[in-house]
Design a protein around this motif. Structure first.
Motif, PDB file in Angstrom:
ATOM      1  N   MET A 293       2.081  -3.271  -7.550  1.00  0.00           N
ATOM      2  CA  MET A 293       2.227  -3.036  -6.102  1.00  0.00           C
ATOM      3  C   MET A 293       2.846  -4.260  -5.429  1.00  0.00           C
ATOM      4  SD  MET A 293      -1.457  -1.251  -5.459  1.00  0.00           S
ATOM      5  CE  MET A 293      -1.395  -1.163  -3.669  1.00  0.00           C
TER       6      MET A 293
ATOM      7  N   LEU B  42       0.923   3.239  -8.271  1.00  0.00           N
ATOM      8  CA  LEU B  42      -0.546   3.313  -8.224  1.00  0.00           C
ATOM      9  C   LEU B  42      -1.084   4.721  -8.432  1.00  0.00           C
ATOM     10  CD1 LEU B  42      -0.572   4.649  -5.339  1.00  0.00           C
ATOM     11  CD2 LEU B  42      -1.015   2.399  -4.427  1.00  0.00           C
TER      12      LEU B  42
ATOM     13  N   ARG C  30      -8.245   8.120   3.138  1.00  0.00           N
ATOM     14  CA  ARG C  30      -8.386   7.179   4.245  1.00  0.00           C
ATOM     15  C   ARG C  30      -9.648   7.517   5.019  1.00  0.00           C
ATOM     16  NH1 ARG C  30      -5.424   4.208   2.321  1.00  0.00           N
ATOM     17  NH2 ARG C  30      -3.510   3.258   3.082  1.00  0.00           N
TER      18      ARG C  30
ATOM     19  N   HIS D 274     -13.041   0.410  -1.032  1.00  0.00           N
ATOM     20  CA  HIS D 274     -11.586   0.647  -0.980  1.00  0.00           C
ATOM     21  C   HIS D 274     -10.876  -0.056  -2.152  1.00  0.00           C
ATOM     22  CE1 HIS D 274      -8.102   1.720   1.945  1.00  0.00           C
ATOM     23  NE2 HIS D 274      -7.700   1.789   0.689  1.00  0.00           N
TER      24      HIS D 274
ATOM     25  N   ALA E 166       0.877  -1.178   0.000  1.00  0.00           N
ATOM     26  CA  ALA E 166       0.000   0.000   0.000  1.00  0.00           C
ATOM     27  C   ALA E 166       0.909   1.220   0.000  1.00  0.00           C
ATOM     28  CB  ALA E 166      -0.880   0.030   1.249  1.00  0.00           C
ATOM     29  N   VAL E 167       0.398   2.310  -0.545  1.00  0.00           N
ATOM     30  CA  VAL E 167       1.195   3.543  -0.470  1.00  0.00           C
ATOM     31  C   VAL E 167       1.031   4.188   0.902  1.00  0.00           C
ATOM     32  CG1 VAL E 167      -0.551   5.043  -1.566  1.00  0.00           C
ATOM     33  CG2 VAL E 167       1.843   5.687  -1.634  1.00  0.00           C
ATOM     34  N   GLY E 168      -0.215   4.193   1.413  1.00  0.00           N
ATOM     35  CA  GLY E 168      -0.467   4.774   2.734  1.00  0.00           C
ATOM     36  C   GLY E 168       0.135   3.850   3.782  1.00  0.00           C
TER      37      GLY E 168
HETATM   38  C1  GLV Z   1      -4.411   2.058  -0.495  1.00  0.00           C
HETATM   39  O1  GLV Z   1      -5.256   2.559   0.170  1.00  0.00           O
HETATM   40  C2  GLV Z   1      -3.019   2.369  -0.424  1.00  0.00           C
HETATM   41  O2  GLV Z   1      -2.608   3.121   0.482  1.00  0.00           O
HETATM   42  O3  GLV Z   1      -2.259   1.892  -1.277  1.00  0.00           O
END
Ligand code: GLV
Length: 330
Positions: A302, A105, A243, A290, A80-82
């Motif tokens: 990813m 992404l 989020r 999501h 995930a990026v977050g």
């Molecule tokens: C998805 O929510 C992410 O952070 O990649």
């Protein structure tokens, strides 16, 4: 080829694509949680014991308690990026590398932001429910009137990579793009997006469409609540692809019930996958589970970036996308 006793031991905390497991199996001994349900916090902590590395998703909370007994842990790679699921300070104290999956992404998630913006503005979910319900008998002048996207003002909250990609999509629709961020972009980046920096209140009062793309942290908790919703135009839309928790869902439901704003497009929720029950009864909201980064190509990218990061960290090399580069070399 590593002999079995020198092969790193890793936890893969959720089901991933089989190709990912094949890549990892060539190098590591895997404890594979081959299921879509996340482990409980206690189970996760237990399964991390004795592991050199772990591949996790945004649903696994990694904090001091979860890693306390995982004495061998060198790296945790987030798909995930977050990374608000990571307590970075707790990782730093133990010298454990954390990584995430930025860049791969960006455009896919920006597309999703735009999809939600368009769907709510033109009432697509509501119109389809009505049509499937057998209610379409005549063309009607005033049926399903939406709000325009083209040549409107797009207000982006959080102008990182995804925010900038959304701004560029806005330009193609002839939109006037304003943004709010912790700090303004460099002049070059601003120029590339033709976006104007404004304060939070100015953005909320002037935007026809408000798009939330900021990271979640204690600072951004309930960044949009009753007070902010009251500042928005009654014809404005709100999209959250960032989020849950950035929006106070209770306040949002109340605002939507009163038609205080035109509608909302949501991909993330407070306490997801549970939803505020009020959301399900509202016509003026488009709800997605999501899936901001969910295209086949991007989810593979990813996964592969997260595996690259994990394998690099296990091999003593600097991973490509570290979230705590400050600990590298210490
Ligand atoms: C998805 O929510 C992410 O952070 O990649």
């Amino acid at each position: 080829m590593n002999s079995s006793n020198t092969r790193p031991k890793i936890l893969v905390a959720r089901r991933i694509f089989p190709e990912g497991i094949e890549r990892l199996e060539a190098i590591c001994d895997i404890d594979y949680v081959d299921q879509i349900e996340p482990l409980t916090k206690v189970e996760l902590a237990q399964r991390l014991i004795g592991k050199d590395g772990a591949l996790v998703t945004g649903s696994e909370r990694i904090d001091a308690d979860t890693i306390k007994d995982a004495k061998a842990l060198k790296i945790i790679s987030n798909i995930a990026v977050g990374f608000n699921n990571f307590d970075v300070e707790a990782l730093n104290q133990r010298g454990i590398i954390g990584t995430n999956t930025p860049d791969v992404l960006t455009d896919t998630t920006a597309d999703m932001g735009f999809a939600l913006l368009m769907a709510i503005s033109r009432r697509l979910s509501e119109a389809e429910r009505w049509l499937r319900d057998g209610q379409w008998h005549h063309w009607e002048m005033g049926r399903m009137l939406g709000v325009d996207i083209h040549h409107s003002t797009l207000g982006i909250m959080g102008m990182g990579r995804i925010g900038q990609a959304i701004a560029k999509r806005g330009l193609a629709f002839g939109m006037n793009v304003i943004y709010y961020n912790r700090k303004p972009l460099s002049k070059d980046l601003e120029q590339a997006c033709q976006a104007t920096y404004v304060d939070k209140e100015t953005l909320l009062k002037n935007a026809d469409h408000v798009m939330l793309v900021m990271p979640y942290s204690a600072d951004s908790h309930h960044f949009i609540g009753a007070k902010e919703l009251a500042m928005m135009k009654s014809t404005a839309t709100l999209v959250n692809i960032a989020r849950g928790g950035i929006v106070d869902d209770n306040a949002l439901v109340e605002a939507l019930q009163r038609n205080q704003i035109f509608g909302a497009g949501l991909d993330v929720y407070e306490g997801e996958p549970k939803l505020h029950p009020g959301l399900l009864d509202l016509p003026n909201v488009v709800l997605a589970p999501h899936i901001g980064s969910a295209t086949e190509k991007t989810r593979y990218s990813m996964m592969n970036l997260a595996i690259d990061n994990l394998l690099a960290g296990l091999a003593g090399q600097k991973p490509k996308t570290m979230i705590n580069p400050e600990i590298w070399g210490k």
